[in-house]
Design a protein around this motif. Structure first.
Motif, PDB file in Angstrom:
ATOM      1  N   ALA A 111       0.833  -1.200   0.000  1.00 10.75           N
ATOM      2  CA  ALA A 111       0.000   0.000   0.000  1.00 10.75           C
ATOM      3  C   ALA A 111       0.869   1.252   0.000  1.00 10.75           C
ATOM      4  O   ALA A 111       0.607   2.208  -0.746  1.00 10.75           O
ATOM      5  CB  ALA A 111      -0.930  -0.009   1.208  1.00 10.75           C
ATOM      6  N   ALA A 112       1.912   1.261   0.822  1.00  7.79           N
ATOM      7  CA  ALA A 112       2.804   2.425   0.889  1.00  7.79           C
ATOM      8  C   ALA A 112       3.478   2.668  -0.454  1.00  7.79           C
ATOM      9  O   ALA A 112       3.582   3.813  -0.923  1.00  7.79           O
ATOM     10  CB  ALA A 112       3.850   2.217   1.981  1.00  7.79           C
ATOM     11  N   GLU A 113       3.934   1.590  -1.099  1.00 11.28           N
ATOM     12  CA  GLU A 113       4.590   1.727  -2.400  1.00 11.28           C
ATOM     13  C   GLU A 113       3.626   2.310  -3.434  1.00 11.28           C
ATOM     14  O   GLU A 113       3.986   3.200  -4.220  1.00 11.28           O
ATOM     15  CB  GLU A 113       5.086   0.362  -2.862  1.00 11.28           C
ATOM     16  CG  GLU A 113       5.746   0.378  -4.235  1.00 11.28           C
ATOM     17  CD  GLU A 113       6.069  -1.018  -4.746  1.00 11.28           C
ATOM     18  OE1 GLU A 113       6.465  -1.118  -5.926  1.00 11.28           O
ATOM     19  OE2 GLU A 113       5.914  -1.995  -3.994  1.00 11.28           O
ATOM     20  N   LEU A 114       2.385   1.822  -3.424  1.00  9.32           N
ATOM     21  CA  LEU A 114       1.402   2.297  -4.403  1.00  9.32           C
ATOM     22  C   LEU A 114       0.991   3.739  -4.135  1.00  9.32           C
ATOM     23  O   LEU A 114       0.882   4.548  -5.069  1.00  9.32           O
ATOM     24  CB  LEU A 114       0.180   1.380  -4.377  1.00  9.32           C
ATOM     25  CG  LEU A 114       0.422  -0.029  -4.942  1.00  9.32           C
ATOM     26  CD1 LEU A 114      -0.694  -0.978  -4.532  1.00  9.32           C
ATOM     27  CD2 LEU A 114       0.550   0.024  -6.459  1.00  9.32           C
ATOM     28  N   TYR A 115       0.770   4.065  -2.879  1.00 11.03           N
ATOM     29  CA  TYR A 115       0.432   5.449  -2.545  1.00 11.03           C
ATOM     30  C   TYR A 115       1.582   6.389  -2.911  1.00 11.03           C
ATOM     31  O   TYR A 115       1.354   7.516  -3.373  1.00 11.03           O
ATOM     32  CB  TYR A 115       0.127   5.581  -1.056  1.00 11.03           C
ATOM     33  CG  TYR A 115      -1.225   5.065  -0.621  1.00 11.03           C
ATOM     34  CD1 TYR A 115      -2.372   5.273  -1.391  1.00 11.03           C
ATOM     35  CD2 TYR A 115      -1.376   4.386   0.588  1.00 11.03           C
ATOM     36  CE1 TYR A 115      -3.613   4.811  -0.984  1.00 11.03           C
ATOM     37  CE2 TYR A 115      -2.614   3.917   1.015  1.00 11.03           C
ATOM     38  CZ  TYR A 115      -3.726   4.136   0.223  1.00 11.03           C
ATOM     39  OH  TYR A 115      -4.945   3.686   0.629  1.00 11.03           O
ATOM     40  N   ALA A 116       2.816   5.946  -2.680  1.00 10.99           N
ATOM     41  CA  ALA A 116       3.973   6.793  -3.003  1.00 10.99           C
ATOM     42  C   ALA A 116       4.041   7.049  -4.503  1.00 10.99           C
ATOM     43  O   ALA A 116       4.326   8.176  -4.946  1.00 10.99           O
ATOM     44  CB  ALA A 116       5.255   6.133  -2.509  1.00 10.99           C
ATOM     45  N   ARG A 117       3.783   6.017  -5.295  1.00 12.79           N
ATOM     46  CA  ARG A 117       3.763   6.201  -6.756  1.00 12.79           C
ATOM     47  C   ARG A 117       2.634   7.138  -7.166  1.00 12.79           C
ATOM     48  O   ARG A 117       2.802   7.993  -8.046  1.00 12.79           O
ATOM     49  CB  ARG A 117       3.609   4.848  -7.452  1.00 12.79           C
ATOM     50  CG  ARG A 117       4.834   3.951  -7.376  1.00 12.79           C
ATOM     51  CD  ARG A 117       4.525   2.575  -7.947  1.00 12.79           C
ATOM     52  NE  ARG A 117       4.121   2.656  -9.347  1.00 12.79           N
ATOM     53  CZ  ARG A 117       3.525   1.646 -10.014  1.00 12.79           C
ATOM     54  NH1 ARG A 117       3.252   0.510  -9.376  1.00 12.79           N
ATOM     55  NH2 ARG A 117       3.202   1.789 -11.278  1.00 12.79           N
ATOM     56  N   ALA A 118       1.482   6.979  -6.515  1.00 14.71           N
ATOM     57  CA  ALA A 118       0.339   7.853  -6.819  1.00 14.71           C
ATOM     58  C   ALA A 118       0.660   9.302  -6.480  1.00 14.71           C
ATOM     59  O   ALA A 118       0.335  10.224  -7.243  1.00 14.71           O
ATOM     60  CB  ALA A 118      -0.890   7.381  -6.042  1.00 14.71           C
ATOM     61  N   LEU A 119       1.301   9.517  -5.339  1.00 19.11           N
ATOM     62  CA  LEU A 119       1.630  10.872  -4.910  1.00 19.11           C
ATOM     63  C   LEU A 119       2.640  11.514  -5.848  1.00 19.11           C
ATOM     64  O   LEU A 119       2.558  12.711  -6.143  1.00 19.11           O
ATOM     65  CB  LEU A 119       2.182  10.836  -3.488  1.00 19.11           C
ATOM     66  CG  LEU A 119       2.442  12.185  -2.822  1.00 19.11           C
ATOM     67  CD1 LEU A 119       1.135  12.952  -2.642  1.00 19.11           C
ATOM     68  CD2 LEU A 119       3.123  11.993  -1.467  1.00 19.11           C
ATOM     69  N   GLU A 120       3.571  10.717  -6.347  1.00 21.47           N
ATOM     70  CA  GLU A 120       4.568  11.245  -7.279  1.00 21.47           C
ATOM     71  C   GLU A 120       3.909  11.721  -8.572  1.00 21.47           C
ATOM     72  O   GLU A 120       4.287  12.759  -9.129  1.00 21.47           O
ATOM     73  CB  GLU A 120       5.595  10.156  -7.586  1.00 21.47           C
ATOM     74  CG  GLU A 120       6.746  10.617  -8.462  1.00 21.47           C
ATOM     75  CD  GLU A 120       7.790   9.533  -8.677  1.00 21.47           C
ATOM     76  OE1 GLU A 120       8.696   9.768  -9.492  1.00 21.47           O
ATOM     77  OE2 GLU A 120       7.690   8.474  -8.045  1.00 21.47           O
ATOM     78  N   LEU A 121       2.896  10.955  -9.030  1.00 20.31           N
ATOM     79  CA  LEU A 121       2.214  11.324 -10.266  1.00 20.31           C
ATOM     80  C   LEU A 121       1.178  12.426 -10.054  1.00 20.31           C
ATOM     81  O   LEU A 121       0.939  13.233 -10.954  1.00 20.31           O
ATOM     82  CB  LEU A 121       1.522  10.095 -10.864  1.00 20.31           C
ATOM     83  CG  LEU A 121       2.432   9.030 -11.483  1.00 20.31           C
ATOM     84  CD1 LEU A 121       1.619   7.801 -11.854  1.00 20.31           C
ATOM     85  CD2 LEU A 121       3.145   9.583 -12.708  1.00 20.31           C
ATOM     86  N   SER A 122       0.542  12.422  -8.872  1.00 20.38           N
ATOM     87  CA  SER A 122      -0.542  13.381  -8.601  1.00 20.38           C
ATOM     88  C   SER A 122      -0.333  14.045  -7.246  1.00 20.38           C
ATOM     89  O   SER A 122      -1.072  13.784  -6.296  1.00 20.38           O
ATOM     90  CB  SER A 122      -1.899  12.654  -8.641  1.00 20.38           C
ATOM     91  OG  SER A 122      -2.092  12.000  -9.859  1.00 20.38           O
ATOM     92  N   PRO A 123       0.680  14.903  -7.135  1.00 21.14           N
ATOM     93  CA  PRO A 123       0.995  15.494  -5.824  1.00 21.14           C
ATOM     94  C   PRO A 123      -0.118  16.374  -5.266  1.00 21.14           C
ATOM     95  O   PRO A 123      -0.166  16.594  -4.054  1.00 21.14           O
ATOM     96  CB  PRO A 123       2.262  16.313  -6.107  1.00 21.14           C
ATOM     97  CG  PRO A 123       2.263  16.548  -7.588  1.00 21.14           C
ATOM     98  CD  PRO A 123       1.604  15.350  -8.191  1.00 21.14           C
ATOM     99  N   ASP A 124      -1.004  16.856  -6.119  1.00 17.78           N
ATOM    100  CA  ASP A 124      -2.084  17.728  -5.651  1.00 17.78           C
ATOM    101  C   ASP A 124      -3.410  16.985  -5.488  1.00 17.78           C
ATOM    102  O   ASP A 124      -4.417  17.606  -5.159  1.00 17.78           O
ATOM    103  CB  ASP A 124      -2.272  18.897  -6.627  1.00 17.78           C
ATOM    104  CG  ASP A 124      -1.025  19.768  -6.728  1.00 17.78           C
ATOM    105  OD1 ASP A 124      -0.378  19.961  -5.684  1.00 17.78           O
ATOM    106  OD2 ASP A 124      -0.708  20.223  -7.836  1.00 17.78           O
ATOM    107  N   GLU A 125      -3.412  15.678  -5.726  1.00 20.11           N
ATOM    108  CA  GLU A 125      -4.647  14.902  -5.591  1.00 20.11           C
ATOM    109  C   GLU A 125      -5.046  14.836  -4.122  1.00 20.11           C
ATOM    110  O   GLU A 125      -4.257  14.393  -3.275  1.00 20.11           O
ATOM    111  CB  GLU A 125      -4.442  13.482  -6.132  1.00 20.11           C
ATOM    112  CG  GLU A 125      -5.680  12.617  -6.145  1.00 20.11           C
ATOM    113  CD  GLU A 125      -6.656  12.997  -7.256  1.00 20.11           C
ATOM    114  OE1 GLU A 125      -7.841  12.674  -7.113  1.00 20.11           O
ATOM    115  OE2 GLU A 125      -6.226  13.634  -8.238  1.00 20.11           O
ATOM    116  N   PRO A 126      -6.267  15.280  -3.782  1.00 23.21           N
ATOM    117  CA  PRO A 126      -6.662  15.307  -2.364  1.00 23.21           C
ATOM    118  C   PRO A 126      -6.633  13.918  -1.734  1.00 23.21           C
ATOM    119  O   PRO A 126      -7.106  12.945  -2.311  1.00 23.21           O
ATOM    120  CB  PRO A 126      -8.105  15.841  -2.423  1.00 23.21           C
ATOM    121  CG  PRO A 126      -8.215  16.523  -3.743  1.00 23.21           C
ATOM    122  CD  PRO A 126      -7.316  15.778  -4.676  1.00 23.21           C
ATOM    123  N   GLY A 127      -6.043  13.834  -0.559  1.00 22.85           N
ATOM    124  CA  GLY A 127      -6.124  12.611   0.227  1.00 22.85           C
ATOM    125  C   GLY A 127      -4.975  11.644   0.089  1.00 22.85           C
ATOM    126  O   GLY A 127      -4.743  10.830   0.995  1.00 22.85           O
TER     127      GLY A 127
END
Length: 294
Positions: A111-127
């Motif tokens: 989960a941490a790995e996937l969230y980290a990848r998501a945050l890298e691609l969408s740093p402004d995505e809420p949540g």
């Protein structure tokens, strides 16, 4: 049902668009009319093998996995989706994958790995940042949490949002890591956005433990200005006055603070006595007369 074997034979003999159309027909029949989800999934998977960018096939596979609770396979299905959706949508898909890994599989590392990848691609995505932080906290990965928050804070241009990130850093370092010096640095970053009672209270305790009287005097002065309760404000002023008089040899400043104490509590005997003594020491006759008249 009798037509399905014949349809499979036609699929085996077909090529190109005809084969794709027949596979799609088979998948729809199995999914919508026969209730054979696994057979339908296999048919949609064949379509995807032949056309990896077929989002309709992915959507059906995704729906089947969700309905059947096949969470591990759902992650595999969504991994195909990440590769074919527009770049602007990939962060949301990865975030959803992280939520599945976290909530359905209890696989916090993935989960941490996937969230980290998501945050890298969408740093402004809420949540997404909050979800990654929560996973780090649940995993006791507090150092990773602090690194994440600090890097996010360093990119933040809004002073208030930056202060809230440093507030979370400070709380983590103090409560979970036990690094009070690091927490104090983070609280000082919070104060760059404006006076903050929680930050000043921590810095007062930290300065007391370190016996850093200069810092403590400054913090107490600032904290007093924020405290609304008169009795607590009186006590903070009294502590500040004693610090100025006894540890910092700044009697003139101590007199002014003591006057604030007696303004709150006119019968504060100890404050009146110290006020008179300091006025006499500094030969401030006017203030001495005022103190004695009280």
């Amino acid at each position: 049902l009798e037509a399905i074997p014949l349809l499979r034979q036609r699929i085996d003999a077909a090529y190109g668009p005809d084969r794709a159309a027949l596979l799609r027909l088979l998948a729809s029949i199995l999914e919508d009319h026969v209730g054979d989800d696994e057979g339908a999934f296999d048919a949609w998977a064949q379509i995807l093998d032949e056309n990896p960018s077929d989002l309709d096939a992915i959507a059906h596979m995704e729906a089947i996995d969700e309905a059947s609770g096949m969470h591990e396979r759902l992650l595999s299905t969504l991994s195909y989706k990440v590769e074919v959706v527009p770049e602007a949508e990939r962060g949301a898909v990865l975030s959803r994958m992280g939520a599945i890994a976290e909530s359905s599989l209890n696989d916090l590392a993935r989960a941490a790995e996937l969230y980290a990848r998501a945050l890298e691609l969408s740093p402004d995505e809420p949540g997404i940042l909050d979800r990654l932080c929560e996973v780090y906290e649940r995993s006791d990965r507090f150092k990773d949490l602090v690194v994440l928050l600090r890097s996010t804070a360093n990119r933040e241009t809004d002073a208030r949002r930056r202060a809230e990130l440093y507030r979370r850093i400070a709380r983590t370092l103090s409560d979970a890591v036990g690094n009070d010096d690091g927490a104090a640095e983070a609280w000082r970053e919070v104060l760059l956005a404006g006076e903050d009672e929680e930050a000043l209270r921590f810095l007062a305790r930290h300065a007391t433990r370190k016996d850093d009287v200069e810092t403590l005097a400054d913090v107490l002065s600032r904290l007093t200005a924020l405290v609304a309760d008169d009795l607590e404000r009186r006590d903070l002023l009294w502590e500040h006055a004693l610090l100025l008089a006894d540890r910092l040899a700044r009697p003139a400043e101590a007199i002014g603070v003591l006057e604030e104490v007696v303004a709150i509590q006119p019968d504060h005997v100890a404050a009146l006595q110290r006020l008179a003594a300091l006025c006499e020491e500094t030969r401030d006759l006017e203030r001495l007369a005022a103190a004695l008249s009280r």
